[in-house]
Design a protein around this motif. Structure first.
Motif: not given
Length: 313
Positions: A69, A76, A79
């Motif tokens: 990240l 983000e 993820w």
């Protein structure tokens, strides 16, 4: 159980990784499966399977999530979606590949990088005790493990090599707790792009760990770049000395005499300056001073004029 504080052969001289290295070597020979909880500053954990190291984590170095990240390799939001879909079942690496966020080789490199850097960080900061937990203890497994695992002896050789490199940093007084300052803000003079990014994060408050987390890079490469920047004169481990401020403009203070003034000299001290005597040619002629009315400490009596008597015829 707790490992004894012994320092095996091959450990870097002057370093405190004895407990960590001896514990990993011993558990590797025993083909241990479970978790080693390492108490240190700050310590961490190591996960092993059949004597192979599959994961390592410590607050001293970025883990897989921070490496992905903070470096910008994965957004983000992407993820978070992959984590929510696969992490509870232990399928996060496969999910990252299926979503096209990473390739299989990329996942392997990520996992290996995180393990080696975490072990180096724990060895560098020191380990006091090691507590063993078998796989029967349960609990969630590592997010991105190394498959099938890293051989202990091979991994320890790499950790020892990095600690020997770190011994050279001690000559420069560079440690994990250093807070370097920029003394040459000339990023155009640095060829390596990653090193320029490190220089851009140096502000006199961040430690090497802080910079590693900010950039999403391992602690070892960040400290290596800091050592080069330090040797090349771009940074310093002490605050850069600022030029002395100019003396403030103040009014002259009266000195002992009515015509003296207080001025700063070249060394910052103060001295009394007295103007030169007046030119005699320009000295005005003295004027008559009024006669004093005091004599001998007594007040003089006033003069009384005699009264004139009228004439009589």
């Amino acid at each position: 159980m707790t490992a004894s504080p012994t320092t095996p052969a091959g450990a870097a001289a002057g370093r405190p990784p004895g407990i960590l290295i001896s514990a990993l070597r011993r558990r590797g020979q025993e083909r241990f499966s479970g978790t080693l909880r390492l108490d240190g500053n700050p310590g961490g954990t190591v996960t092993m399977r059949d004597g192979l190291i599959v994961a390592a984590a410590t607050p001293a170095a970025p883990g897989p999530e921070s490496l992905l990240l903070r470096s910008g390799r994965i957004a983000e939001t992407e993820w978070s979606r992959a984590f929510a879909a696969a992490a509870p079942e232990g399928r996060l690496p496969d999910e990252l590949v299926e979503r096209g966020l990473l390739g299989e080789v990329g996942v392997e490199v990520l996992a290996r990088t995180a393990v080696v850097d975490a072990l180096f960080a724990m060895a560098l900061t020191g380990v006091h005790t090691c507590t063993v937990e078998s796989t029967d203890a349960g609990g969630p497994g590592p997010l991105v493990p190394v498959e099938p695992g890293l051989e202990t002896d091979r991994l320890l050789r790499e950790i020892t090599r990095r600690l020997e490199v770190a011994d050279g940093w001690r000559v420069l007084d560079l440690t994990v707790r250093s807070r370097p300052w920029v003394v040459r803000d000339e990023p155009d003079q640095i060829v390596d792009g990653a090193r320029r990014e490190v220089l851009g994060r140096v502000n006199g408050r961040r430690t090497p760990r802080d910079i590693a987390f900010t950039l999403g890079r391992g602690l070892f490469p960040v400290m290596s770049d800091l050592a080069i920047l330090l040797q090349d004169g771009f940074i310093s481990l002490t605050e850069a000395s600022a030029p002395p401020p100019a003396p403030p403009h103040t009014r002259s203070r009266p000195g002992p005499g009515p015509c003296s003034s207080t001025l700063p000299n070249s060394r910052g001290a103060t001295e009394t300056a007295t103007p030169p005597p007046p030119d005699a040619s320009r000295t005005p002629a003295p004027t008559a001073r009024p006669r004093s009315r005091c004599s001998g400490g007594r007040r003089a009596a006033p003069r009384v004029s005699p009264r004139r008597r009228p004439k009589t015829h």
